[in-house]
Design an enzyme around this catalytic site. Sequence first.
Site, PDB file in Angstrom:
ATOM      1  N   LYS A  50       0.846  -1.194   0.000  1.00 27.44           N
ATOM      2  CA  LYS A  50       0.000   0.000   0.000  1.00 27.44           C
ATOM      3  C   LYS A  50       0.879   1.240   0.000  1.00 27.44           C
ATOM      4  CE  LYS A  50      -4.027  -2.155   0.463  1.00 27.44           C
ATOM      5  NZ  LYS A  50      -5.142  -2.045  -0.495  1.00 27.44           N
ATOM      6  N   HIS A 109      -6.923 -11.950  -8.511  1.00 28.68           N
ATOM      7  CA  HIS A 109      -7.635 -11.035  -7.621  1.00 28.68           C
ATOM      8  C   HIS A 109      -9.078 -10.918  -8.068  1.00 28.68           C
ATOM      9  CE1 HIS A 109      -8.764  -7.507  -5.317  1.00 28.68           C
ATOM     10  NE2 HIS A 109      -7.689  -7.693  -4.597  1.00 28.68           N
TER      11      HIS A 109
END
Length: 411
Positions: free
Chosen positions: A166, A282
């Site tokens: 992140k 994903h």
Amino acid sequence: MERVHDPVIFQHAIDGIDMKNNIIATYYMSDRLPGVDFIDHFKLIESIAIEGSTGSWQRVEEESTEVREMLSGKLVGYYEIPTEDEYRKSAVIQLAFPINAWHDNVPMMLLSIAGNCFAYSQRIRLLDVVFPENMVKNFRGPKFGVEGTRELLGIPERPLSLHIIKPKMGMTPKQTGDQVYQTAIGGADMAKDDEMTSDTYNNNFRDRLKYVMDAIDRAEKRTGKRMIYFCSITDEVSKLHEKAREAVEIGANGLLITYSVGLSAIREVTSDPDINIPVMVHNSHMIASMDTISWPVFTKLIRLCGADQTLTPTYWSSIPMVSLEEGIRCQHVAQAPFYGFKKMWSMPAAGTYPGLTPILMSEYGKDIIIPSGGGMLGHPDGYTAGAQAWQQAIASVMEDVPIDEYRRTRR
């Protein structure tokens, strides 16, 4: 006299269908017509079966009985759900679609089982799919799966922790590598790019891969443990396969692809023998279809097309999307016996933190990957401490010691 409901479509039971050559799709459907106390569900089902195979709303001359017998969808199960609402008709139904229509062509298969059917019933959801042997034999399934990934990491039985890098985008390759180094020395087993990570003005997959793999090399020298990094390569289909090959040449030891590229694109990458590293899929694009397709169906499709692991929903996440049972069921179908395919990792995801570990392991068992972004990187003592906290939480459950006690006595 022509019958109201075509026997070619309806005169079947599941135990009389050729299970080696028909895909069985199970649906929930519910319809309500206020003020109308009769709904001809069979006519509605006939439309769904025909729209997913041979016909349209109006039968034409060339759609012969022979064509319908060979290629049309057929009702093999109808289970009405009782209701006190006199204007509603609900049922679980099963349709058989012959693979003669498309063999192992995944896009065409999806048109049959998950295409125009959604336009007919007011509330219809694809609950499950059973794949026939003569279709599945053309697929390879996961290259590594649970067993192979454990061998790569040298971790025989516990859950795996995964660092989600992140922010989603905006970091330079060096910043990415530096972040991964800090979680790697803290014991994180894996790291992955966020699904939104792509080639931007200050980052591209080639440079990012080099910096991250260098960080993993340095961490391995310090800890003796080698992390797997899933590098995001999601791109246009025309570029995806070559991008995967290039990543392997650079030194990648894992690839991340999002569901938005399509199952055929995923299958093409996973089927390439030269791409001999684990592939993670994903799921974020799948969220748009949650109301019409169950998550276990997606999980089964992804396993069929060769992914080694995929993110799955959990009731305990920061964005709970499905029921407790549907989330857990994803793990069941990911690792159930399936034509000899390797077990696929499920990854209960979104907003996880170390304190959830006992719950997740009690529901999913040991063969899970637990991904964490803010739940690892948000630790007040930093990224390395966050990775250590996850390892401590997993170890505490494996040793059957309460987390707080483990933290106090085994620092």
